[in-house]
Design a protein around this motif. Structure first.
Motif, mmCIF file in Angstrom:
data_model
loop_
_atom_site.group_PDB
_atom_site.id
_atom_site.type_symbol
_atom_site.label_atom_id
_atom_site.label_comp_id
_atom_site.label_asym_id
_atom_site.label_seq_id
_atom_site.Cartn_x
_atom_site.Cartn_y
_atom_site.Cartn_z
ATOM 1 N N ARG A 844 4.108 40.033 70.193
ATOM 2 C CA ARG A 844 2.865 39.858 69.734
ATOM 3 C C ARG A 844 2.283 38.595 69.718
ATOM 4 O O ARG A 844 2.950 37.676 69.329
ATOM 5 N N LEU A 845 0.838 38.464 70.061
ATOM 6 C CA LEU A 845 0.187 37.267 70.207
ATOM 7 C C LEU A 845 -1.285 37.648 69.962
ATOM 8 O O LEU A 845 -1.771 38.067 70.834
ATOM 9 N N GLY A 846 -1.775 37.346 68.901
ATOM 10 C CA GLY A 846 -3.228 37.330 68.574
ATOM 11 C C GLY A 846 -3.534 39.069 68.667
ATOM 12 O O GLY A 846 -2.957 39.747 68.051
ATOM 13 N N ASP A 847 -4.446 39.065 69.574
ATOM 14 C CA ASP A 847 -5.046 40.528 69.766
ATOM 15 C C ASP A 847 -4.114 41.444 70.695
ATOM 16 O O ASP A 847 -4.424 42.677 70.981
ATOM 17 N N PHE A 848 -2.913 40.704 71.317
ATOM 18 C CA PHE A 848 -2.376 41.689 72.330
ATOM 19 C C PHE A 848 -0.814 41.761 71.695
ATOM 20 O O PHE A 848 -0.235 41.039 70.929
ATOM 21 N N SER A 849 -0.106 42.960 72.219
ATOM 22 C CA SER A 849 1.260 43.243 72.045
ATOM 23 C C SER A 849 1.710 43.951 72.987
ATOM 24 O O SER A 849 0.991 44.672 73.855
ATOM 25 N N ALA A 850 3.056 44.031 73.317
ATOM 26 C CA ALA A 850 3.758 44.953 74.242
ATOM 27 C C ALA A 850 5.258 45.014 73.785
ATOM 28 O O ALA A 850 5.619 44.714 72.775
ATOM 29 N N GLY A 851 5.689 46.095 74.440
ATOM 30 C CA GLY A 851 6.978 46.547 74.188
ATOM 31 C C GLY A 851 7.774 47.161 75.157
ATOM 32 O O GLY A 851 7.265 47.715 76.248
ATOM 33 N N TRP A 852 9.071 46.804 75.154
ATOM 34 C CA TRP A 852 9.967 47.259 76.221
ATOM 35 C C TRP A 852 11.122 47.945 75.430
ATOM 36 O O TRP A 852 11.607 47.498 74.697
ATOM 37 N N THR A 853 11.325 49.344 75.930
ATOM 38 C CA THR A 853 12.600 50.058 75.193
ATOM 39 C C THR A 853 13.361 50.299 76.207
ATOM 40 O O THR A 853 13.014 50.899 77.337
ATOM 41 N N VAL A 854 14.742 50.423 75.796
ATOM 42 C CA VAL A 854 15.977 50.644 76.701
ATOM 43 C C VAL A 854 16.441 51.630 75.892
ATOM 44 O O VAL A 854 17.190 51.615 74.862
ATOM 45 N N ARG A 855 16.883 52.861 76.713
ATOM 46 C CA ARG A 855 17.349 54.147 75.757
ATOM 47 C C ARG A 855 18.704 54.443 76.744
ATOM 48 O O ARG A 855 18.384 54.762 78.045
ATOM 49 N N HIS A 856 19.679 54.577 76.197
ATOM 50 C CA HIS A 856 21.032 54.815 77.193
ATOM 51 C C HIS A 856 21.795 55.643 76.596
ATOM 52 O O HIS A 856 22.237 55.954 75.467
ATOM 53 N N ILE A 857 22.441 56.703 77.553
ATOM 54 C CA ILE A 857 23.535 57.715 77.350
ATOM 55 C C ILE A 857 24.635 57.603 77.913
ATOM 56 O O ILE A 857 24.539 57.330 79.392
ATOM 57 N N SER A 858 25.733 57.508 77.468
ATOM 58 C CA SER A 858 27.002 57.331 78.130
ATOM 59 C C SER A 858 27.281 58.535 78.885
ATOM 60 O O SER A 858 26.728 59.474 78.875
ATOM 61 N N ASP A 859 28.477 58.293 79.898
ATOM 62 C CA ASP A 859 28.932 59.236 80.748
ATOM 63 C C ASP A 859 29.223 60.605 80.023
ATOM 64 O O ASP A 859 30.116 60.458 78.683
ATOM 65 N N MET A 860 29.504 61.663 80.769
ATOM 66 C CA MET A 860 29.973 62.988 80.159
ATOM 67 C C MET A 860 30.625 63.757 81.121
ATOM 68 O O MET A 860 30.406 63.554 82.219
ATOM 69 N N VAL A 861 31.460 64.942 80.882
ATOM 70 C CA VAL A 861 31.781 65.588 81.985
ATOM 71 C C VAL A 861 31.545 67.159 81.439
ATOM 72 O O VAL A 861 31.240 67.397 80.328
ATOM 73 N N GLU A 862 31.738 68.003 82.307
ATOM 74 C CA GLU A 862 31.611 69.324 82.282
ATOM 75 C C GLU A 862 32.527 70.186 82.956
ATOM 76 O O GLU A 862 32.857 69.663 84.010
ATOM 77 N N ASP A 863 32.607 71.557 82.890
ATOM 78 C CA ASP A 863 33.464 72.292 83.676
ATOM 79 C C ASP A 863 32.527 73.043 84.732
ATOM 80 O O ASP A 863 31.806 73.533 84.503
ATOM 81 N N CYS A 864 33.125 72.928 85.812
ATOM 82 C CA CYS A 864 32.308 73.210 86.927
ATOM 83 C C CYS A 864 32.446 74.882 87.072
ATOM 84 O O CYS A 864 31.594 75.356 87.691
ATOM 85 N N GLY A 865 33.218 75.523 86.541
ATOM 86 C CA GLY A 865 33.447 77.088 86.465
ATOM 87 C C GLY A 865 33.727 77.455 87.946
ATOM 88 O O GLY A 865 34.413 76.803 88.599
ATOM 89 N N ASP A 866 32.735 78.478 88.104
ATOM 90 C CA ASP A 866 33.071 79.095 89.455
ATOM 91 C C ASP A 866 32.342 78.295 90.747
ATOM 92 O O ASP A 866 32.547 78.509 91.948
ATOM 93 N N ALA A 867 31.869 77.164 90.353
ATOM 94 C CA ALA A 867 31.083 76.222 91.252
ATOM 95 C C ALA A 867 32.081 75.257 91.728
ATOM 96 O O ALA A 867 31.607 74.073 92.319
ATOM 97 N N TRP A 868 33.547 75.304 91.157
ATOM 98 C CA TRP A 868 34.425 74.085 91.504
ATOM 99 C C TRP A 868 34.399 73.700 93.156
ATOM 100 O O TRP A 868 34.647 72.667 93.400
ATOM 101 N N SER A 869 34.191 74.718 93.691
ATOM 102 C CA SER A 869 34.549 74.468 95.439
ATOM 103 C C SER A 869 33.274 73.973 96.187
ATOM 104 O O SER A 869 33.373 73.529 97.175
ATOM 105 N N PHE A 870 32.214 73.625 95.155
ATOM 106 C CA PHE A 870 30.932 73.128 95.946
ATOM 107 C C PHE A 870 30.895 71.481 95.650
ATOM 108 O O PHE A 870 31.571 70.940 94.972
ATOM 109 N N GLU A 871 30.093 70.885 96.692
ATOM 110 C CA GLU A 871 30.215 69.385 96.862
ATOM 111 C C GLU A 871 29.713 69.010 95.629
ATOM 112 O O GLU A 871 30.274 67.553 95.159
ATOM 113 N N LEU A 872 28.665 69.224 94.667
ATOM 114 C CA LEU A 872 28.416 68.684 93.352
ATOM 115 C C LEU A 872 29.480 68.721 92.510
ATOM 116 O O LEU A 872 29.106 67.827 91.503
ATOM 117 N N CYS A 873 30.631 69.358 92.564
ATOM 118 C CA CYS A 873 31.721 69.391 91.454
ATOM 119 C C CYS A 873 32.430 68.082 91.913
ATOM 120 O O CYS A 873 33.174 68.256 93.004
#
Length: 953
Positions: A844-873
């Motif tokens: 903040r400076l006089g009539d001006f203000s600014a903001g920067w926000t960083v939002r972070h979510i850590s890594d996770m895993v899921e069960d691929c189920g029947d999609a196990w053989s596909f490339e995205l698993c």
């Protein structure tokens, strides 16, 4: 941590209290008394010394504006302690069906979850008073829709991240969200807002505020309008197919050309369709015009979904305060809010035959006559009994268009009461009397569904159809375009459902100092409260009659009332020049008309050393009373996406279950799973008991002297909080997939009872009633840093870094088996990140203000189920024909700049960008829609750019 039991309070009460209200000036009191009268979320005692005794996160109007968001739900969901919850990124209507808790779909609403314990375990207050639960138009919910509260009327949001049942009653197991409305405002203001994603989906809003005050009165009036456009799933490449990276493998077997599985007169099983896009106006010839059904013939339902659901919200809020005498203030608050929203799903499928598994006799026990003029097979198709030959038919009548669910939700709220103060001897006491009436009423209109009874009639013997002057024979056999407008006119109704939740509450409070102890006065608060809740869900008459082709349901209606008494103390133990120790104790007794009495207690401490360091902690009991939907909800249907371990998979993979056990369950060798959506029957249970909980909190607040008013720091604060919650007798239904897997693994009747199969092997019945099941335990750590820099010639900076680590989360069923949900695991469209972090830097400076926000979510895993053989698993295991998929950690960056001028009485212009770098969420293979988890991640629609202008008069 040992459990703390509070002595049962047997006082019977029929008038009662809830009330932490914002203070009005009491003219006869000294300045010292007025300053000491502080409302603190987490305590009923109105005293400044109570602040800091419990961990409360406060979002100011400036914080809310800096988020660039226009929904209270979206704002609160970005807190690091929030969990998975509904928002407008959930396109939740359609085949989702009804949640087991009787709460309905919640389409278009936004709720809040704290500590990953669920929205129904969070109590939402407005100005310290309980807010009405939502009506979702498809059930009676136990959660609050935050879209019923306009952002424009909010002064600040206080979030208590600690168990508080002894302070506020039921539902406060995981914490409390207290929304404080605007009260002190002189003049008028108007603001306008516009924002848009790169992929479309613009948001427009405007609001106004008018306020004033005199010697004995003050008033505030505010209104707002917000309109959000939708975004089609086709705008995100991973949302354009049912499961990302798998093409049509997991598409629907109900296709526009139809899938027909039957035993022909020669005894051969046929699974056939007509070529994609074909139309035989003169009738298809069997078998010449039919081909074998394969993956390429499946239907891509995903492209009809929405990534962002459109909505329109209008609200007006007003409140006034009048000093009746120098010591008594009368107040009145009122609100009206309307939400119109839309959800959309693919054209409704029609499944017929024993493997349809709908539980509807018009579909499962159908007879398709050879006399139907469009039947190309030349013989009857019979579901059951002598000559049974039909296994399943799946037809997607795209001629009828997509299903579109329109919600129209009204919220009314009126509160009035008296607040005052009096002196007894040399002590001051504060009191208030309050009355609240609030209603949330929702109507939903569904276009694009079908009447299954009429479908049954139109496919049956021609003579029976001709006997009904309205009946039009139905052609589901001859490809896209075979269903004519006349046919649609007979089988396609408009379905209208409605629901309502209402709250009536009276309360009375008294707070003050009783007498002096050596270390200071013993402060107390006490009160009584009586509230009545009633709710109802009224499905369309067509649905009640069992003629609805979609997800069936029955009416729900119920009510209960509760009378409560609470008592709270703040006890100064000792005070010296360098330290001070205070203890707190609270107890509440609640008498429910549905299950009887329940008592809860809480003990806490606050130990301060100088001006630098505060230690605090608490142990608390909690409970949550069963909701109206949970108690009185009728048997409904939830269409769960389930992989049957006894059947050949949709992708042709072999069954994964024990072959001998599957045979004992009646599954023929070689049976295939025709449909991944299994109808699960859910329902309320009037015998439910309350959930109970034990919570603990231990933490510190450190404001070191070396970080105050120095060359590098004006103020420096560190907050550290450890928390733990354990819930017993949790109200839930067993996870359907887990129950089925355990049934196949063990053949234990505990898991298998209620699961029935047709002679073809497919599941045609799945009972899943609510019970008091098992336990939920979680613990973790909050770590926050707040740093205000000194003011320099080039401005002043402030840094806030907030973090939550979830150490453990375990849910166990009634026999102690571990449920699949846990830390770092994506399951059932929700996940619990191990670490979430928000870092914001403002300048903040006089009539001006600014903001920067960083939002972070850590890594996770899921069960691929029947999609196990596909490339995205990412981690397939061919040996076990399974795999896991890793979500990489995700970081979003938001920027905002504001210019304030002295035009008129003050004018500000704001420009902001959320998700500056257009970060996409991790691809989710197990999520039901759109290929990502909308409860944890931002919309995959690129940057969101917005502008706001506000003028004050």
């Amino acid at each position: 941590m040992s459990q703390i039991r509070v002595r049962r309070l047997s006082l019977a009460v029929h008038t009662a209290l809830l009330g932490v209200f914002a203070a009005a000036p009491v003219l006869a009191q000294s300045d010292e008394v007025i300053l000491d009268r502080v409302e603190v979320t987490g305590s009923r005692i109105k005293k400044a010394a109570i602040e800091g005794q419990t961990p409360v996160m406060t979002l100011t109007r400036e914080d809310i504006a800096r988020s660039g968001l226009t929904s209270v739900g979206d704002i609160v969901q970005q807190l690091t302690g929030s969990g998975s919850s509904l928002n407008t990124r959930f396109n939740s209507s359609g085949n989702f069906g009804f949640a087991p808790d009787g709460g309905g779909v919640g389409a278009g609403s936004a709720t809040v979850d704290l500590r990953h314990l669920g929205a129904k375990r969070v109590l939402v207050l407005v100005d310290g008073i309980r807010w009405v639960n939502e009506a979702s138009a498809s059930g009676v919910s136990a959660a609050t829709d935050l879209n019923t509260i306009p952002v424009a009327i909010i002064e600040r949001i206080e979030v208590l991240e600690d168990g508080a049942s002894s302070i506020y009653g039921s539902d406060a197991i995981a914490g409390v969200v207290n929304i404080i409305t605007r009260k002190q405002f002189d003049g008028a203001s108007v603001s306008v807002y516009y924002g848009e994603y790169q992929e479309g989906g613009d948001t427009r809003s405007g609001d106004f505020a008018i306020g004033g005050s005199g010697d004995r009165y003050s008033f505030f009036l505010g209104g707002s309008y917000t309109e959000q456009s939708g975004i089609s799933s086709t705008r995100y490449r991973h949302a354009a197919v049912p499961v990302p990276g798998t093409g049509l493998t997991f598409g629907s077997s109900a296709t526009p050309n139809g899938r027909f599985i039957f035993v022909d007169p020669d005894g051969d099983v046929r699974s056939i369709t007509t070529p994609n896009g074909s139309f035989f106006p003169n009738g298809a010839s069997y078998p010449d015009d039919f081909i074998g059904f394969g993956t390429a013939n499946r239907f891509n339902f995903a492209e009809y979904n929405l990534m962002l659901t459109p909505s329109e919200r209008k609200g007006v809020f007003g409140q006034a305060r009048f000093n009746v005498t120098d010591n008594v203030t009368w107040y009145v608050r009122t609100l009206f809010n309307n939400r119109k929203s839309l959800n959309q799903a693919a054209p409704e499928p029609i499944f017929l035959g024993p493997d349809a598994g709908t539980g509807n006799p018009y579909a499962d026990d159908i007879f398709i006559s050879a006399s139907n003029p469009y039947n190309p097979f030349g013989f009857d198709l019979i579901s059951s009994g002598p000559g049974a030959n039909l296994i399943m038919i799946g037809r997607r009548p795209v001629e009828g268009g997509a299903r579109r669910f329109y919600q129209d939700v009204d919220t009314w709220y009126v509160a009035t009461g008296l607040e005052g103060a009096f002196e007894a001897g040399d002590r001051s006491f504060f009191w208030d009397l309050n009355f609240v009436a609030s209603d949330n009423k929702a109507d939903q209109t569904n276009h694009g569904s079908y009447n299954i009874r009429r479908i049954n009639m139109a496919l049956g013997p021609l003579a029976a159809c001709e006997a009904d002057p309205q009946c039009v024979p139905l052609d589901i056999f001859n490809g896209v375009g075979s269903i004519t407008p006349a046919m649609l006119g007979y089988i396609q109704p408009i379905v209208r459902d409605g629901s309502e939740n209402s709250l009536r509450q009276v309360s009375a409070n008294l707070s003050g100092d009783l007498f002096d102890l050596p270390a200071g006065p013993l402060a107390f608060a006490t009160g009584i409260e009586h509230r009545k809740l009633d709710g109802s869900y009224t499905p369309d008459a067509l649905t009640v009659a069992g003629e609805y082709n979609g997800v069936p349901s029955l009416p729900t209606s119920g009510e209960y009332d509760v009378s409560e008494y609470f008592l709270e103390f703040n006890i100064p133990v000792y005070a010296t020049a360098s330290s001070q120790l205070n203890l707190s104790a609270a107890g509440r007794y609640s008498d429910y008309s549905t299950f009887g009495g329940e008592s809860t207690g809480k003990l806490g401490f606050r130990w301060q050393f100088g001006d630098d360091l505060v230690f605090r902690g608490s142990v608390a009991e909690g409970f949550r009373a069963p909701s109206i939907g949970e108690l009185f909800g009728s048997t409904n249907r939830f269409d769960a996406t389930i992989t049957d371990p006894c059947l050949i998979g949709l992708d042709g993979s072999p069954p994964g279950g024990n072959a001998a056990n599957c045979a004992q369950l009646g599954v023929p060798v070689g049976a295939e799973q025709a449909n991944s959506q299994i109808s699960v029957n859910t329902g309320g249970n009037a015998s439910l008991n309350p959930e109970t909980s034990d919570s603990a909190m231990l933490g510190l607040v450190w404001s070191p002297a070396f970080g105050a008013n120095t060359s590098w720091s004006e103020r420096f604060d560190i907050e550290l909080t450890w928390y733990r919650h354990k819930i017993e007798n949790a109200i839930q239904a067993p996870d359907a997939q887990t129950q089925l897997n355990r049934c196949v693994e063990t053949l234990d009747p505990f898991y298998c009872d209620g699961i029935t199969r047709a002679s073809t092997g497919g599941i045609n019945g799945f009972a899943n009633q609510l019970q008091n099941l098992g336990t939920i335990e979680t613990d973790g750590l909050d770590f926050d840093v707040f740093w205000t820099f000194p003011a320099f010639d080039w401005g002043q900076f402030r840094l806030a870094w907030q973090n939550t680590w979830v150490n453990d989360f375990e849910a166990r069923n009634e026999v102690g088996d571990l449920e699949p949900r846990g830390v770092g695991i994506e399951v059932n469209d929700s996940a619990i990140p191990e670490w979430t972090s928000n870092l914001s830097l403002t300048w903040r400076l006089g009539d001006f203000s600014a903001g920067w926000t960083v939002r972070h979510i850590s890594d996770m895993v899921e069960d691929c189920g029947d999609a196990w053989s596909f490339e995205l698993c990412s981690n397939p295991d061919a040996a076990s024909e399974s795999g896991t998929n890793r979500f990489g950690s995700t970081t979003y960056h938001d920027l905002q700049a504001t210019w304030n001028t002295d035009w008129f009485s003050g004018t500000s212009f704001t420009l902001g960008v959320n998700n500056v770098f257009g970060k996409e969420p991790p691809v989710c293979l197990s999520c039901s829609l759109n290929g990502y988890d909308p409860s944890n991640y931002d919309l995959p629609a690129g940057r969101f750019i917005y502008a706001r202008a506000e003028i004050k008069f």
